[in-house]
Motif scaffolding. Structure first.
Motif, PDB file in Angstrom:
ATOM      1  N   HIS B 227      12.926   1.472 -11.530  1.00 25.86           N
ATOM      2  CA  HIS B 227      13.757   1.220 -10.355  1.00 25.86           C
ATOM      3  C   HIS B 227      13.057   1.700  -9.094  1.00 25.86           C
ATOM      4  CE1 HIS B 227      17.025   0.336 -13.047  1.00 25.86           C
ATOM      5  NE2 HIS B 227      17.812   0.080 -12.017  1.00 25.86           N
ATOM      6  N   ASP B 228      12.022   2.515  -9.297  1.00 23.15           N
ATOM      7  CA  ASP B 228      11.345   3.124  -8.154  1.00 23.15           C
ATOM      8  C   ASP B 228      10.192   2.219  -7.711  1.00 23.15           C
ATOM      9  OD1 ASP B 228       9.975   4.648  -6.350  1.00 23.15           O
ATOM     10  OD2 ASP B 228      10.178   6.519  -7.487  1.00 23.15           O
ATOM     11  N   MET B 229      10.417   1.509  -6.613  1.00 21.43           N
ATOM     12  CA  MET B 229       9.432   0.536  -6.145  1.00 21.43           C
ATOM     13  C   MET B 229       8.107   1.200  -5.770  1.00 21.43           C
ATOM     14  SD  MET B 229      10.486  -2.429  -6.382  1.00 21.43           S
ATOM     15  CE  MET B 229      12.033  -3.099  -6.922  1.00 21.43           C
ATOM     16  N   SER B 230       8.190   2.449  -5.322  1.00 17.67           N
ATOM     17  CA  SER B 230       6.937   3.102  -4.948  1.00 17.67           C
ATOM     18  C   SER B 230       6.079   3.352  -6.190  1.00 17.67           C
ATOM     19  CB  SER B 230       7.214   4.412  -4.207  1.00 17.67           C
ATOM     20  OG  SER B 230       7.905   5.302  -5.049  1.00 17.67           O
ATOM     21  N   VAL B 231       6.739   3.570  -7.322  1.00 11.76           N
ATOM     22  CA  VAL B 231       5.994   3.746  -8.577  1.00 11.76           C
ATOM     23  C   VAL B 231       5.271   2.445  -8.921  1.00 11.76           C
ATOM     24  CG1 VAL B 231       6.229   4.110 -11.079  1.00 11.76           C
ATOM     25  CG2 VAL B 231       7.549   5.502  -9.487  1.00 11.76           C
ATOM     26  N   ILE B 232       6.002   1.345  -8.819  1.00 17.08           N
ATOM     27  CA  ILE B 232       5.414   0.038  -9.139  1.00 17.08           C
ATOM     28  C   ILE B 232       4.236  -0.237  -8.199  1.00 17.08           C
ATOM     29  CG2 ILE B 232       5.879  -2.454  -9.163  1.00 17.08           C
ATOM     30  CD1 ILE B 232       7.343  -1.090 -11.406  1.00 17.08           C
ATOM     31  N   GLU B 233       4.459   0.036  -6.923  1.00 15.55           N
ATOM     32  CA  GLU B 233       3.428  -0.236  -5.926  1.00 15.55           C
ATOM     33  C   GLU B 233       2.189   0.640  -6.169  1.00 15.55           C
ATOM     34  OE1 GLU B 233       5.354  -0.426  -2.182  1.00 15.55           O
ATOM     35  OE2 GLU B 233       3.557  -1.058  -1.106  1.00 15.55           O
ATOM     36  N   ASP B 234       2.417   1.886  -6.549  1.00 18.72           N
ATOM     37  CA  ASP B 234       1.302   2.817  -6.743  1.00 18.72           C
ATOM     38  C   ASP B 234       0.538   2.569  -8.036  1.00 18.72           C
ATOM     39  OD1 ASP B 234       1.868   4.069  -4.451  1.00 18.72           O
ATOM     40  OD2 ASP B 234       2.547   5.967  -5.324  1.00 18.72           O
ATOM     41  N   VAL B 235       1.279   2.220  -9.082  1.00 20.74           N
ATOM     42  CA  VAL B 235       0.694   2.232 -10.422  1.00 20.74           C
ATOM     43  C   VAL B 235       0.235   0.858 -10.898  1.00 20.74           C
ATOM     44  CG1 VAL B 235       1.267   2.654 -12.850  1.00 20.74           C
ATOM     45  CG2 VAL B 235       1.989   4.277 -11.117  1.00 20.74           C
ATOM     46  N   CYS B 236       0.942  -0.180 -10.463  1.00 18.89           N
ATOM     47  CA  CYS B 236       0.736  -1.498 -11.087  1.00 18.89           C
ATOM     48  C   CYS B 236      -0.325  -2.343 -10.379  1.00 18.89           C
ATOM     49  CB  CYS B 236       2.050  -2.276 -11.128  1.00 18.89           C
ATOM     50  SG  CYS B 236       3.299  -1.446 -12.105  1.00 18.89           S
ATOM     51  N   ASP B 237      -1.034  -3.126 -11.205  1.00 15.45           N
ATOM     52  CA  ASP B 237      -1.961  -4.112 -10.668  1.00 15.45           C
ATOM     53  C   ASP B 237      -1.197  -5.385 -10.336  1.00 15.45           C
ATOM     54  OD1 ASP B 237      -4.195  -2.458 -11.444  1.00 15.45           O
ATOM     55  OD2 ASP B 237      -3.769  -3.071 -13.492  1.00 15.45           O
ATOM     56  N   ARG B 238      -0.135  -5.589 -11.077  1.00  5.24           N
ATOM     57  CA  ARG B 238       0.532  -6.881 -11.032  1.00  5.24           C
ATOM     58  C   ARG B 238       2.023  -6.680 -11.270  1.00  5.24           C
ATOM     59  NH1 ARG B 238      -0.782 -10.451 -15.995  1.00  5.24           N
ATOM     60  NH2 ARG B 238       1.024 -11.819 -15.930  1.00  5.24           N
ATOM     61  N   VAL B 239       2.818  -7.615 -10.774  1.00  4.59           N
ATOM     62  CA  VAL B 239       4.263  -7.490 -10.917  1.00  4.59           C
ATOM     63  C   VAL B 239       4.845  -8.788 -11.475  1.00  4.59           C
ATOM     64  CG1 VAL B 239       6.431  -6.983  -9.746  1.00  4.59           C
ATOM     65  CG2 VAL B 239       4.313  -6.012  -8.882  1.00  4.59           C
ATOM     66  N   ILE B 240       5.709  -8.641 -12.473  1.00  7.56           N
ATOM     67  CA  ILE B 240       6.465  -9.789 -12.980  1.00  7.56           C
ATOM     68  C   ILE B 240       7.924  -9.527 -12.622  1.00  7.56           C
ATOM     69  CG2 ILE B 240       7.233 -11.000 -15.057  1.00  7.56           C
ATOM     70  CD1 ILE B 240       4.534 -10.213 -16.332  1.00  7.56           C
ATOM     71  N   VAL B 241       8.508 -10.462 -11.882  1.00  4.06           N
ATOM     72  CA  VAL B 241       9.901 -10.281 -11.473  1.00  4.06           C
ATOM     73  C   VAL B 241      10.770 -11.246 -12.272  1.00  4.06           C
ATOM     74  CG1 VAL B 241      11.534 -10.273  -9.545  1.00  4.06           C
ATOM     75  CG2 VAL B 241       9.139  -9.660  -9.152  1.00  4.06           C
ATOM     76  N   GLU B 251       2.697 -12.069  -9.904  1.00  3.39           N
ATOM     77  CA  GLU B 251       1.552 -11.991  -8.992  1.00  3.39           C
ATOM     78  C   GLU B 251       0.999 -10.570  -8.955  1.00  3.39           C
ATOM     79  OE1 GLU B 251       2.061 -14.345  -5.230  1.00  3.39           O
ATOM     80  OE2 GLU B 251       4.149 -14.180  -5.820  1.00  3.39           O
ATOM     81  N   THR B 252      -0.178 -10.440  -8.397  1.00  2.00           N
ATOM     82  CA  THR B 252      -0.680  -9.084  -8.184  1.00  2.00           C
ATOM     83  C   THR B 252       0.166  -8.451  -7.086  1.00  2.00           C
ATOM     84  OG1 THR B 252      -2.231  -9.727  -6.466  1.00  2.00           O
ATOM     85  CG2 THR B 252      -3.041  -9.785  -8.737  1.00  2.00           C
ATOM     86  N   VAL B 253       0.169  -7.141  -7.056  1.00  2.00           N
ATOM     87  CA  VAL B 253       0.981  -6.438  -6.050  1.00  2.00           C
ATOM     88  C   VAL B 253       0.556  -6.873  -4.646  1.00  2.00           C
ATOM     89  CG1 VAL B 253       1.500  -4.177  -5.056  1.00  2.00           C
ATOM     90  CG2 VAL B 253       1.460  -4.455  -7.534  1.00  2.00           C
ATOM     91  N   SER B 254      -0.747  -6.950  -4.405  1.00  7.49           N
ATOM     92  CA  SER B 254      -1.211  -7.297  -3.050  1.00  7.49           C
ATOM     93  C   SER B 254      -0.865  -8.742  -2.712  1.00  7.49           C
ATOM     94  CB  SER B 254      -2.705  -7.050  -2.912  1.00  7.49           C
ATOM     95  OG  SER B 254      -3.401  -7.755  -3.896  1.00  7.49           O
ATOM     96  N   GLU B 255      -0.975  -9.646  -3.698  1.00  8.27           N
ATOM     97  CA  GLU B 255      -0.592 -11.048  -3.439  1.00  8.27           C
ATOM     98  C   GLU B 255       0.878 -11.144  -3.064  1.00  8.27           C
ATOM     99  OE1 GLU B 255      -3.555 -13.463  -6.530  1.00  8.27           O
ATOM    100  OE2 GLU B 255      -1.470 -13.063  -7.067  1.00  8.27           O
ATOM    101  N   LEU B 256       1.679 -10.402  -3.797  1.00  4.84           N
ATOM    102  CA  LEU B 256       3.122 -10.473  -3.559  1.00  4.84           C
ATOM    103  C   LEU B 256       3.459  -9.953  -2.162  1.00  4.84           C
ATOM    104  CD1 LEU B 256       5.678 -11.282  -5.160  1.00  4.84           C
ATOM    105  CD2 LEU B 256       5.985  -8.881  -5.684  1.00  4.84           C
ATOM    106  N   LEU B 257       2.860  -8.822  -1.794  1.00  3.33           N
ATOM    107  CA  LEU B 257       3.140  -8.254  -0.476  1.00  3.33           C
ATOM    108  C   LEU B 257       2.592  -9.161   0.621  1.00  3.33           C
ATOM    109  CD1 LEU B 257       2.404  -4.473  -1.131  1.00  3.33           C
ATOM    110  CD2 LEU B 257       4.608  -5.640  -1.067  1.00  3.33           C
ATOM    111  N   ASP B 258       1.386  -9.709   0.405  1.00  3.36           N
ATOM    112  CA  ASP B 258       0.787 -10.600   1.405  1.00  3.36           C
ATOM    113  C   ASP B 258       1.645 -11.832   1.621  1.00  3.36           C
ATOM    114  OD1 ASP B 258      -1.270  -8.917   1.743  1.00  3.36           O
ATOM    115  OD2 ASP B 258      -2.748 -10.074   0.598  1.00  3.36           O
TER     116      ASP B 258
END
Lengths: 264, 344
Positions: B227-241, B251-258
Motif C-alpha cells: 500500500h506504500d507507494m514510496s516502497v514501490i517507487e524505491d524498490v521496484c523496477d516495474r509496476v503491474i497495476v 510498465e517500468t516505474v520511470s515509464e509510468l511516471l513519465d
C-alpha cells in the motif's frame, strides 16, 4: 540459484527440521507436554483404583491387557488430536500456506509432521506407561518384535482418520475444536469385544487392539498369529491410511478451488 | 490530474494493458515467471465473481516488480493462483521455465512467499530457528545456509535478536523476521505482501535498501504488493497495476511516471477575449477551459505536440501566459489516475 535439486537430498533436512522444532517447543514449553502425561496418568489411576476396588480378581487377571489397551488408546488419541488439529493451528498461526509451497508437497510435509509427532507422543506415552507400572507394581512381559508392529499397524488406521479429519479441517478450520471428541469413540474401539463379531474387526483399532490383548495376555508371538489375522491387520491399517490420505488430498484440492486454504 | 482512463501506449494494442509484456514476447528472455491468461472465478451463475480475468505478464529473473491495485482488484487471488494456493480456472503459470500445472511441486518449490505479514513464522521459535526451519522445509541444507542466514540477520538488522523467541519481539521486528525467513529459503522467486507494514520510517528505509542489495546479490526475482507507494517507487523496477481482475498497466516505474508527467498540462493565461476563449474550446475539445476574472486556465490532457499547438494558439491570440505546469507526478498520482481513485 534456487532449489531445483533440493528434494532428492532434502527429505532428511525436512525430517530433521520437524524433529528439531518438536524438541525445541517441548524443551521450551515443558509444562504443556508434561500436562498431557499428568492428565493421562491421573485418568489411569482413577481406572486402576476403581477397578481394584470393585473389579476384584477379574480386574487383577486382566490388568496387563488393560494397561496395554490404555497405552494404545492414549497413543491413538494424542496422535489423532495432534494430526487433526495441526492444520487449524497452522492456519491460525499464518504458517499453513508456507508448508504448501515446498518442493515436497503439502501431503508429504503433513505426513512427516504426523510421524514425528507420533514418535514424540509415543515417548511421552512410554514415560506414562513406566509410571503406571511403578504405581501398579505390575511387570509387563513385552515382546518388542510383536508389540511394535502391532502398535504401528493399529496406529496406521488412526493416521488415516487423522488425515481425513485434517483434510476436513483444511475446508472447515473450526472442525479441529471437535476432534478431541473422537477419543471417546476410541475407548469403545480399543475395548470392543471383538471375538466372534467379524465386522467389528473392520473398524480402526479394534483388530489391532484384540491382537495386542492376546499377545499380552496369552504370550502369542507375532509369527504365531494366523496369517489371515495379520493380513486383516495390514489391510485395515493400510486401507484406512490410504483412504484417509485420499480424503485429505480431495479436501485440499477443493479448498484450493474455493480459495480457502489459508483462511481461518 | 484528470480521472480519465489511461490512454493506450500503442493504438494497435487494443484492450491490452499499458506497456504489457506478455508471455510470448518474454519467452525469448527466459523470464523467471510467466503468467499467461490466468483466470479465476468464484461462485457460479449470477453470483459468480471473476477475481482474476485473463491476466498475463512475464517477469525477468533478478527484477523487482510491484503489484498494485485497489482492494478487490484481484492481486491476492492472482498471487495465490501463481503459488498454487488457489486453483485457477484457466491459464498457465511457469516458474523458472517449469510449468506449474505439469510439475506443481517442482515449480512451487522455486518460490516462497510472505503472505501473512508478521504472522508468517513460528512465534515460539527464535529468529535463527525460524530461518533454519523454513530453509529446511524448502529442501535446503540448513548447515550449508547458516552463513547466509547470519548475513541476512546482519543485513536486516536482526543479529542482536537472533536468539530471541519471535513472540517477544515488536510488531516491526516480527515483520522483519518474516521477511528474513522467506529470504532464508533459497527460493528464486519471492512474493512479498506488504513487506514494510508496521515498520518505522528508518526501518522501512533500511529494509528497502537491503532488499535491493539482496536482490542484486542473489539474482532474486521479487514481486511486491504494497500500500506504500514510496516502497514501490524505491524498490521496484516495474509496476503491474490491476483493477477489476485485469492488468490495466504494466510498465517500468520511470515509464509510468513519465507517461503521467506528460499527460496533462495546466496553462494559466491573461488577456484573452471571450471569442478567443470560445475558439480555443473549439480547437481543443479535450481541454478543460475555466475562466476566473481575467485569468483563463487551460488543462490539457495531451501529447507534447498538442501542448505546443496550444501555446502557439495562445500567442496568436495575444494572450499573456502566466504559468505552465505539467505537475510532478508520483506513484500515488499515477495509481489513482489508472484506477480511478480507488483505495489500494
Amino acid at each position: 540459484m534456487g532449489r531445483s535439486n533440493a528434494v532428492g537430498g532434502g527429505y532428511g533436512h525436512l525430517i530433521r527440521a520437524i524433529v528439531e522444532r518438536e524438541l525445541l517447543v517441548f524443551v521450551r514449553y515443558p509444562i504443556n507436554a508434561l500436562g498431557g502425561v499428568v492428565t493421562f496418568l491421573a485418568l489411569f489411576l482413577v481406572v486402576f483404583l476403581g477397578g481394584r476396588e470393585f473389579g476384584g480378581q477379574a480386574f487383577a487377571d486382566s490388568l496387563e491387557g488393560i494397561i496395554i489397551g490404555y497405552f494404545l488408546w492414549m497413543l491413538a488419541t494424542v496422535a489423532l488430536i495432534d494430526i487433526g488439529q495441526e492444520i487449524g493451528r497452522e492456519a491460525q498461526w499464518g504458517t499453513l500456506e508456507r508448508h504448501f509451497i515446498t518442493p515436497f508437497g503439502f501431503g508429504v510435509v503433513l505426513l512427516a509432521k504426523s510421524v514425528v509427532k507420533t514418535v514424540r507422543v509415543a515417548l511421552l506415552a512410554g514415560i506414562t506407561l513406566l509410571v503406571i507400572l511403578l504405581v501398579t507394581g505390575e511387570r509387563l512381559r513385552i515382546d518388542v518384535l510383536t508389540v511394535v508392529p502391532l502398535v504401528v499397524l493399529s496406529l496406521a488406521s488412526v493416521f488415516g482418520i487423522g488425515f481425513a479429519l485434517g483434510g476436513l479441517s483444511v475446508l472447515y478450520k473450526r472442525i479441529g475444536d471437535w476432534i478431541p471428541l473422537v477419543q471417546f469413540a476410541f475407548v469403545g474401539l480399543v475395548a470392543a469385544p471383538a471375538a466372534g463379531i467379524d465386522w467389528l474387526h473392520a473398524l480402526p483399532l479394534v483388530h489391532g487392539s484384540d491382537l495386542l490383548q492376546r499377545a499380552m495376555a496369552d504370550g502369542v508371538r507375532l509369527w504365531q498369529f494366523e496369517a489371515r489375522s495379520l493380513a486383516a491387520l495390514v489391510a485395515t491399517g493400510v486401507g484406512y491410511l490410504v483412504a484417509g490420505y485420499a480424503v485429505f488430498q480431495s479436501c485440499q484440492r477443493r479448498a484450493r478451488r474455493h480459495g480457502v486454504l489459508g483462511d481461518y | 490530474m484528470t480521472t480519465e482512463p489511461p490512454t493506450a501506449v500503442d493504438a494497435d494494442e487494443g484492450d491490452r494493458p499499458r506497456g504489457s509484456r506478455d508471455a510470448e514476447s518474454a519467452t525469448e528472455a527466459s523470464p523467471a515467471l510467466v503468467v499467461d491468461g490466468l483466470t479465476k472465478r468464484f461462485g457460479s451463475g449470477d453470483d459468480a465473481v471473476t477475481a482474476v480475468d485473463d491476466v498475463s505478464f512475464a517477469i525477468d529473473s533478478g527484477s523487482v516488480v510491484g503489484l498494485l491495485g485497489p482492494n478487490g482488484a484481484g492481486k491476492t487471488t492472482a498471487i495465490k493462483s501463481i503459488l498454487g494456493l488457489v486453483v485457477p480456472d484457466s491459464g498457465s503459470v511457469s516458474i523458472d521455465g517449469i510449468d506449474a500445472r505439469e510439475s506443481p511441486h517442482a515449480a512451487h518449490g522455486r518460490v516462497d512467499a510472505m503472505l501473512e505479514g508478521a504472522r508468517n513464522d513460528y512465534w515460539r521459535l527464535t529468529v535463527r530457528e525460524n530461518l533454519r526451519y523454513f530453509a529446511s522445509i524448502s529442501g535446503a541444507d540448513p548447515s550449508a545456509a547458516s552463513d547466509r542466514h547470519e548475513e541476512l540477520l546482519e543485513q536486516l538488522d536482526l543479529a542482536a535478536q537472533g536468539d530471541e523467541v519471535v513472540r517477544n519481539l515488536s510488531r516491526g521486528m516480527k515483520q522483519k523476521v518474516s521477511l528474513a525467513s522467506v529470504l532464508a529459503s533459497d527460493a528464486s522467486v519471492v512474493f512479498l505482501d506488504e513487506p514494510t507494514l508496521g515498520l518505522d520510517i528508518e526501518s522501512s528505509l533500511t529494509l528497502r535498501s537491503e532488499l535491493r542489495r539482496i536482490v542484486a546479490e542473489r539474482e532474486l526475482t521479487v514481486i511486491v504488493s504494497s500500500h506504500d507507494m514510496s516502497v514501490i517507487e524505491d524498490v521496484c523496477d516495474r509496476v503491474i497495476v490491476m483493477q477489476d481482475g485485469r492488468v490495466v498497466a504494466d510498465e517500468t516505474v520511470s515509464e509510468l511516471l513519465d507517461s503521467f508527467e506528460t499527460q496533462e498540462y495546466r496553462i494559466v493565461a491573461r488577456g484573452l477575449e471571450g471569442t478567443a476563449v470560445a475558439a480555443i474550446r473549439e480547437a481543443f475539445p479535450d481541454a478543460d477551459v475555466t475562466e476566473t476574472g481575467d485569468r483563463v486556465r487551460v488543462t490539457l490532457p495531451a501529447t507534447s505536440s498538442e501542448f505546443y499547438r496550444l501555446v502557439a494558439r495562445l500567442e496568436a491570440e495575444n494572450a499573456r501566459i502566466d504559468s505552465v505546469d505539467s505537475g510532478t507526478p508520483d506513484m500515488e498520482a499515477a495509481f489513482l489516475e489508472l484506477t480511478g481513485g480507488g483505495d489500494r
